[in-house]
Write an enzyme that holds these catalytic residues in place. Structure first.
Site, PDB file in Angstrom:
ATOM      1  N   SER A 119       0.806  -1.316  -0.086  1.00  0.00           N
ATOM      2  CA  SER A 119      -0.048   0.067  -0.112  1.00  0.00           C
ATOM      3  C   SER A 119       0.900   1.181   0.080  1.00  0.00           C
ATOM      4  O   SER A 119       0.325   2.417  -0.117  1.00  0.00           O
ATOM      5  CB  SER A 119      -0.877   0.179   1.164  1.00  0.00           C
ATOM      6  OG  SER A 119      -0.100   0.113   2.408  1.00  0.00           O
ATOM      7  N   HIS A 140      -2.447  -3.090  -6.278  1.00  0.00           N
ATOM      8  CA  HIS A 140      -2.731  -2.780  -5.151  1.00  0.00           C
ATOM      9  C   HIS A 140      -4.072  -2.805  -4.791  1.00  0.00           C
ATOM     10  O   HIS A 140      -4.995  -1.986  -5.379  1.00  0.00           O
ATOM     11  CB  HIS A 140      -2.510  -1.242  -4.621  1.00  0.00           C
ATOM     12  CG  HIS A 140      -2.654  -1.049  -3.025  1.00  0.00           C
ATOM     13  ND1 HIS A 140      -3.030   0.428  -2.709  1.00  0.00           N
ATOM     14  CD2 HIS A 140      -3.067  -1.656  -2.038  1.00  0.00           C
ATOM     15  CE1 HIS A 140      -3.382   0.318  -1.573  1.00  0.00           C
ATOM     16  NE2 HIS A 140      -3.380  -0.985  -1.038  1.00  0.00           N
ATOM     17  N   GLU A 152      -4.983  -0.348  -7.767  1.00  0.00           N
ATOM     18  CA  GLU A 152      -4.015   0.917  -8.309  1.00  0.00           C
ATOM     19  C   GLU A 152      -2.990  -0.093  -9.172  1.00  0.00           C
ATOM     20  O   GLU A 152      -2.391  -0.892  -8.378  1.00  0.00           O
ATOM     21  CB  GLU A 152      -3.318   1.340  -7.087  1.00  0.00           C
ATOM     22  CG  GLU A 152      -4.541   2.637  -6.504  1.00  0.00           C
ATOM     23  CD  GLU A 152      -3.836   3.194  -5.393  1.00  0.00           C
ATOM     24  OE1 GLU A 152      -3.981   4.205  -5.201  1.00  0.00           O
ATOM     25  OE2 GLU A 152      -3.485   2.470  -4.519  1.00  0.00           O
ATOM     26  N   ASN A 190      -3.894   6.219  -0.578  1.00  0.00           N
ATOM     27  CA  ASN A 190      -3.029   6.491   0.643  1.00  0.00           C
ATOM     28  C   ASN A 190      -2.427   7.748   0.784  1.00  0.00           C
ATOM     29  O   ASN A 190      -2.416   8.361   1.742  1.00  0.00           O
ATOM     30  CB  ASN A 190      -2.134   5.424   0.963  1.00  0.00           C
ATOM     31  CG  ASN A 190      -3.172   4.230   1.580  1.00  0.00           C
ATOM     32  OD1 ASN A 190      -3.931   4.206   2.060  1.00  0.00           O
ATOM     33  ND2 ASN A 190      -2.635   2.780   1.454  1.00  0.00           N
TER      34      ASN A 190
END
Length: 470
Positions: A119, A140, A152, A190
């Protein structure tokens, strides 16, 4: 590539979910764990997840059996030798992941694509541990992988563009929406989400507002699916702290400095749901003081005055509590400034505001049908302070060329459950309003990251309320 057989290393909640996603798409999966005990836990994850889908009518018994039959569980990494793609979902430690990638490079056929579900760690560093850096990508997924619609797809400076495109196409085959990004700490979701959560902890640490009040402000005032502290407890405070450190190591931005309060919770072992207690879980949660108001005077909102009058409160200038709706006049004594944001009423108080007036105003706003959020009289209060900086991060991300507006909006909708993406929300609020709010925040906090992104400032100066799209 055909991607007829895929390997998944690590069958915790995330890894087992990823294995299920591939199996649901008709792909043969080899799931690998360290030992028989871990393998049994991985099998249990798969059985529980598909069992829930069966109970909800989303799978038939036959479909469930077919999915489980496509997953072969093993403790031998040598069983991955014929995989077309191998994705790892092991703990977020660079040394352990790099060692795994070096081993997979030796074991797998030359055409195998190696992927990481990290992540936040650098995909480039993992690629460098192999002799095939052009065939290493980030893939991801989001938890729970069978449900969340985003993947992702992370490429490095040496990733073969064709490999990145093949993995994005594979994500579509899995029923996911791929967002292709370059290898920067935190990727899209994130990198936007964690600084916002960390900012909420900072507001709590500075005493701007309470935990429940901040959660209510963002959930009911903005429409986010979950308040920041509930979400931090779900993610894991240790995970959030580590991601913030990774972001800061790369950017050295004040926006990415982990909150000291977050660090303290982690040091104390209060990690959220995984430990049984984080920001929530204290036995004393939910206890509130009471100071009921008998009379009220409302300034600036006929609707609020009418609601309180209908509830039996007489509006008189010589009242226990004065509710000043809107404006920026400093508050003191019995006066509490109110900002209405959707279902939320932010109650701005100063060191001169009487505590009885704050408690009375809180109960009055509840009676009027709002969720009260008492907070210090600071620029942006709670909602705008958190939201505008969050949106400003999205503008900076786009301005840097890191990701498109469409991809950023899709990533936050599909990866975080936002009703609308950051740019859709920014344009609905108004670019000028957000820009001016950021200027106020920067004037008070003097934080470089709260200054409006240059692109936002330029668009407002040009009289535009929409970001240009190709």
């Amino acid at each position: 590539m055909a991607f007829e057989m895929v390997g998944v290393v690590g069958l915790g909640t995330m890894g087992a979910g990823i294995a299920e996603v591939f199996a649901r798409a008709g792909i043969q999966v080899a799931g690998v764990e360290a030992d028989e005990q871990a393998l049994a836990r991985g099998r249990a994850h798969l059985e529980r997840s598909t069992g829930r889908a069966l109970d909800k009518g989303k799978l038939t018994p036959a479909e469930r059996e077919e999915i489980l039959a496509r997953v072969t569980l093993t403790t031998s990494r040598a069983d991955l030798r014929d995989a077309d793609l191998v994705i790892e979902a092991i703990p977020e430690r660079m040394d352990v992941k790099a060692e795994l990638f070096a081993e997979l490079d030796r074991l797998c056929k030359p055409s195998t694509i190696l992927a990481t579900n990290t992540s936040s760690l650098a995909v480039t560093a993992l690629a460098a541990a192999t002799g095939r850096p052009d065939r290493v990508v980030g893939m991801h997924f989001f938890n729970p992988a069978p449900v969340m619609g985003l993947v992702e797809v992370v490429g490095t400076v040496v990733t073969d563009p064709g490999v990145r495109a093949e993995v994005a196409d594979l994500a579509v085959r899995l029923g996911k929406t791929p967002v292709e990004v370059d290898d920067r700490a935190g990727f899209v979701v994130n990198r936007l989400l964690l600084p916002y959560l960390n900012h909420a902890v900072t507001l709590l640490d500075h005493g701007v507002a309470g935990r429940d009040d901040i959660d209510n402000a963002m959930k009911l005032g903005v429409g986010l699916p979950m308040g920041p502290f509930h979400l931090l407890d779900l993610i894991g405070l240790d995970t959030a702290y580590e991601i913030m450190n990774v972001l800061f190591d790369e950017s050295r931005s004040d926006r990415h400095v982990p909150s000291p309060l977050l660090r303290s919770y982690v040091a104390a072992g209060l990690l959220g749901r995984k430990s049984g207690r984080g920001f929530y879980g204290d036995p004393g949660d939910g206890q509130q003081e009471k100071a009921p108001a008998r009379t009220v005077h409302v300034v600036g909102s006929r609707e609020l005055a009418d609601r309180l009058e209908a509830a039996g409160f007489k509006d008189t200038e010589d009242a226990d509590v004065v509710l000043q709706v809107g404006g920026s006049t400093p508050v003191s004594g019995r006066t509490v400034r109110v900002q209405l944001k959707g279902q939320v009423a932010e109650l701005a108080t100063s060191v001169l505001t009487e505590q009885e007036a704050v408690l009375g105003a809180r109960d009055l706003l509840k009676i009027a049908g709002y969720t009260p959020v008492p907070c210090k009289d600071r620029a942006g209060l709670v909602v705008d302070a958190l939201l505008y900086c969050h949106l400003n991060d999205a503008v900076r991300m786009y301005e840097s060329g890191y990701a498109s507006i469409e991809d950023i909006d899709a990533a936050m909708r599909l990866g975080c459950g936002y009703v609308v993406g950051p740019f859709e929300l920014l344009e609905s609020i108004g670019l000028a309003k957000v820009r001016d709010g950021l200027r106020d925040l920067h004037a008070e906090w003097r934080s470089p990251s709260s200054a409006p992104a240059p692109l936002l400032d330029k668009l407002v100066t040009a009289g535009l309320n929409r970001f240009p799209r190709p």
